[in-house]
Every structure is written in C-alpha cells, then in structure tokens.
Design an enzyme around this catalytic site. Structure first.
Site, PDB file in Angstrom:
ATOM      1  N   ASP A 147     -27.165  10.479  46.510  1.00 43.76           N
ATOM      2  CA  ASP A 147     -27.697   9.486  45.564  1.00 43.76           C
ATOM      3  C   ASP A 147     -28.597   8.485  46.295  1.00 43.76           C
ATOM      4  O   ASP A 147     -28.825   8.611  47.504  1.00 43.76           O
ATOM      5  CB  ASP A 147     -26.505   8.794  44.870  1.00 43.76           C
ATOM      6  CG  ASP A 147     -26.806   8.473  43.425  1.00 43.76           C
ATOM      7  OD1 ASP A 147     -27.960   8.137  43.113  1.00 43.76           O
ATOM      8  OD2 ASP A 147     -25.879   8.551  42.599  1.00 43.76           O
ATOM      9  N   ASP A 243     -31.376   8.559  35.146  1.00 42.16           N
ATOM     10  CA  ASP A 243     -30.194   9.261  34.627  1.00 42.16           C
ATOM     11  C   ASP A 243     -30.328   9.686  33.166  1.00 42.16           C
ATOM     12  O   ASP A 243     -30.921   8.990  32.340  1.00 42.16           O
ATOM     13  CB  ASP A 243     -28.954   8.363  34.745  1.00 42.16           C
ATOM     14  CG  ASP A 243     -28.524   8.185  36.194  1.00 42.16           C
ATOM     15  OD1 ASP A 243     -29.046   8.892  37.079  1.00 42.16           O
ATOM     16  OD2 ASP A 243     -27.656   7.330  36.427  1.00 42.16           O
TER      17      ASP A 243
END
Ligand SMILES: *[C@@H]1O[C@H](CO)[C@@H](O)[C@H](O)[C@H]1NC(C)=O
Ligand SMILES: *[C@@H]1O[C@H](CO)[C@@H](O)[C@H](O)[C@H]1NC(C)=O
Length: 441
Positions: A147, A243
């Site tokens: 991430d 996202d």
C-alpha cells in the site's frame, strides 16, 4: 484513430523486468479487506479458504487467500526488527496459517505499505524492505500487496499526478505522457522514474527478487506517481485508481479511468482496477455482472472482496462465469478487451460501452448499458476490429445458449446497467442461419 494511438503506445508499455516465474496472468483469489477491514482474524481467513474450496471457486481458479491490513503487531521485534503477527488475531502466526492454507492447495498473500506505517497505523516496510521480504519468504508467503500509506514527508514527491478527474482525487495518465492541466500537476515532460515513489516501490521489488521464494508483487499506490509509466517494470500489477466502493457510480468511474490504461496490459504486468465488490453494498445483479465482466475483460486481478459464506447462488454464478475467466486467464493472447465504436473521451459517468477482445475461444464482445433504462444496442461485425463482413457462430456468454449463425451483426436489448457478453466463434455460411441482425431478449 484509437487503434493507431494504441499501436503507438505499445512501445511505452515496456516488458516486465520482474520475471521471477510467477504472475504471468492476473491473480485470482480472495482478499480480506472489503468484508472484514481491521477486524480480520485467523479463523475468518481459514473459513474464507474453506469456502473457496466448498463453493467451487478454487476449482474455477481462485487460489490466492490474501490477508490485508491489520494482521501485525504494534511493534517490530526489538532484536531482529522483524514484523510480528498480532497473536491475539492470528494465534498460529502467519507462518502457521500459511502452512494450513498451503495444505488446502491454496496460496497465501500478505500486506504492508511502502511507508513507515500501514493505513491503519501499524508498522510497515519503508526502510525495512529486505528484512520484511526475508520474513515473508521464510513464512512461505506467495503474494505481497504494498500500500501507499504512512509515507513520511522526506519521501513525498513534489509532483504526484497527471490529469485530475471530476472528483479531483483520482488521476489519469493519458496518451503515455503526463498532461499538465493545472498549475500544481507535474510538468508534461516529468520523468516519474526519478520520483521517490518509484524508489520506494523499486526497493521492495529488489528485496523480493533477492529471495529464493518467488512472490507476486502487487503495487497499491492508486494511480499516482506516474505508475502507468513504470508499474509493469516493478510489479506484477499496479492499482490504477483510488479505492473502490460497492456503488455503481464508482464502478463506472473505475471502468472509465482504467480504460485509458489498456495499452499497459501485458503478461507479467497490468493495471489493477481494485478488489471486487460483488456481494457487497446494494449493487444489483445487472451491476454485479457488469462489474465482473469489465474487471475480467480489462485483465485486472480478480480478488473477491466479500464474506464468502454470505454469497448468493447468483453471485457465485457470476464469479464462476467460464467465458470471462477464460478470457482473463488466457495464456496465449496477452491483450485485454478494448473499446470500439468510441471517441476518445474521458467521462466518469459514461465510459466506453462497446468493447471487444480476442482469446483462444474466439472474439469476446461486451455491450454495456450505462443508461437508467433498458436499451437496444447493436453491432455490425464490420465495426468489430477482430471481425469482418460475413456470418459467425455466436453464443451468449452468460447463459451459454447458442444464438446461431448470425449474418451482418446483432442487436440486443440490454437491461439498465447490465453488460451483454457475446462469444463470437468461427465463420459460418449465412444460408445456415439468419440473414438479419436478430432482436434478442
Ligand atoms: C491524446 O492524443 C490525441 C491525439 O494526439 C489528442 O487528440 C488528445 O487530446 C490527447 N489526450 C490528452 C488527454 O492529452
Ligand atoms: C428493441 O427493439 C425491439 C424491436 O424493434 C422492440 O420491440 C423493443 O421494444 C426495443 N426495446 C427497447 C428497450 O427499446
């Protein structure tokens, strides 16, 4: 003109240099985040693994069981500096659960961040790449998602992004160059391989390659740092957008944005449209079909992101669609489906609706209806880049029903937000079949 642009861009989509024997095709599996977020535990992960088997999803190809954020302890081991599992959640440690997952014939994925901390503020890998890659290799990990949270100031880039989309939070990298539309975006000739983002993700790539265990490397920096220009060199997949949410408007935004990266789809490297939301939120079945069809046709990794024990039969059927899975996993034809009948426009609410691509079974055609009412959509075979004038055998990609030998083309009614899938096979003689486009319900 679109095809010309794609041809010009093939050169920019340079070959993957992380060839370590894995990740030729998009990863198929499950990820814990969308369903469980930070409350993930060992027993939930093991149940998900068992459900993959019991629901026939493993046999359909879904073999990766990926733990997302919140698996590790608040501190590294003071002596070895290794990440440590949160033993309250994972009593057998990650090595223990990986061994059980492997005994089920499945693979184990783990998560960290290319920052000081993960998105949930747990220790992460920046500066510890080699130690962490060694630890995961020893734990028998098969896949890493890295991430982009917890990046300290000294590791931030002055300029991160290209074209802002309508929400101003998502970024687009178009035509192989970074377009400078507003003052604070990167200069159009900016070389993102000199960025700190590139260095952060490359450090982990090098650490993974230094291990004797091959691992898939999934980059999750959400389209930033010029990732389309270097993602395939560094990882097996790279997240191309912010996202996902289980909302139709968000699915459309991602299809639109990701559609501009199709020239970057290769064996061993590809844009990742984010984890699947099938089974979550209030997506209709038609919307779930479109979501799955486009993720598969764009050759995104397909990571189921729901509580598998709650999945309906209809959802399971969508996830197991053999035509779409075969297209996504074709190991001869590298390319994705691409839009046709489409002008080069960036529209988060109206992405391209007519797509086609080639795979070993034939030509896949997708017809997406973004409107809020059912609508007739038609295709002449001559409009499809992979087809020509004449007649072809056609099968409905959802039902498997043969639609016969169709001359000229086809016209179909498409439910609101649904996607029709046509599998176009061999040429046939029009005398065997219909002479006109058929109306097909
Ligand atoms: C992409 O290139 C085409 C052809 O040169 C051009 O018309 C279009 O405006 C470009 N798009 C962007 C966002 O630069
Ligand atoms: C599609 O076309 C057929 C044949 O003309 C017609 O019967 C049907 O009502 C049309 N459907 C829509 C949604 O317009």
């Amino acid at each position: 003109m679109i095809r010309l642009l794609f041809t010009l861009l093939i050169e920019a989509a340079s070959a993957m240099s992380l060839i370590n024997g894995v990740g030729k095709l998009p990863t198929l599996g499950w990820n814990s985040w969308n369903a469980f977020e930070c409350s993930i535990t060992e027993s939930q992960v093991l149940s998900a693994a068992q459900n993959l088997i019991d629901l026939g999803l493993k046999d359909a190809g879904y073999t990766y069981v990926n733990i997302d954020d919140c698996w590790n302890d608040r501190s590294r081991d003071p002596t070895t500096h290794r990440l440590q599992p949160d033993l309250g959640k994972f009593p057998d440690g990650i090595k223990g659960i990986a061994s059980r997952v492997h005994n089920m014939g499945l693979k184990m994925g783990i998560y960290s961040s290319a920052g000081k901390t993960t998105c949930k503020k747990l220790p992460a890998s920046l500066g510890y790449e080699l130690i962490d890659a060694e630890t995961w290799a020893e734990w028998q990990i098969d896949y890493l998602k890295l991430d982009d949270c917890g990046v300290p100031r000294e590791w931030k880039d002055d300029c991160l992004a290209c074209v802002p989309d309508s929400r101003k939070t998502h970024y687009v990298y178009m035509n192989g160059t970074c377009k400078n539309l507003a003052g604070n975006w990167c200069p159009s000739d900016y070389d993102f391989r000199r960025s700190k983002t590139y260095q952060r993700y490359k450090a982990m790539r090098d650490a993974i390659l230094a291990q004797s265990r091959p691992m898939i490397y999934s980059i999750c920096n959400k389209g930033k740092g010029g990732i389309p220009g270097w993602g395939n060199e560094i990882g097996h997949s790279w997240r191309s957008t912010e996202d996902i949410d289980p909302e139709w408007s968000r699915i459309l935004e991602i299809i639109n944005q990701n559609s501009f990266y199709m020239n970057h789809v290769n064996f061993y490297g590809r844009p990742d449209a984010d984890m699947l939301e099938i089974g979550n939120g209030d997506l209709t079945l038609a919307e779930s079909r479109s979501h799955f069809a486009f993720w598969a046709a764009m050759k995104s990794p397909l990571l189921i992101g729901t509580d598998l024990s709650q999945l309906s039969q209809e959802h399971i059927r969508i996830l197991k669609n053999d035509v779409l899975l075969a297209f996504n996993q074709d190991d001869v034809y590298e390319g994705p489906a691409m839009p046709f009948k489409w002008d080069w426009t960036f529209s988060p609410t109206n992405p391209a609706e007519f797509w086609s691509g080639q795979f070993q079974r034939g030509i896949l055609i997708l017809l997406l209806n973004v409107e809020f009412a059912p609508r007739n959509m038609s295709v002449n075979w001559e409009e499809v880049p992979q087809l020509g004038d004449g007649s072809y055998w056609v099968t409905d990609g959802w039902t498997g029903e043969s639609l016969g030998c169709l001359s000229d083309g086809i016209a179909v009614e498409v439910e609101t937000h649904d996607t029709r899938i046509l599998l176009v096979g061999n040429r046939c003689w029009s005398s065997e079949g219909r002479y006109r486009p058929m109306w097909w319900k």
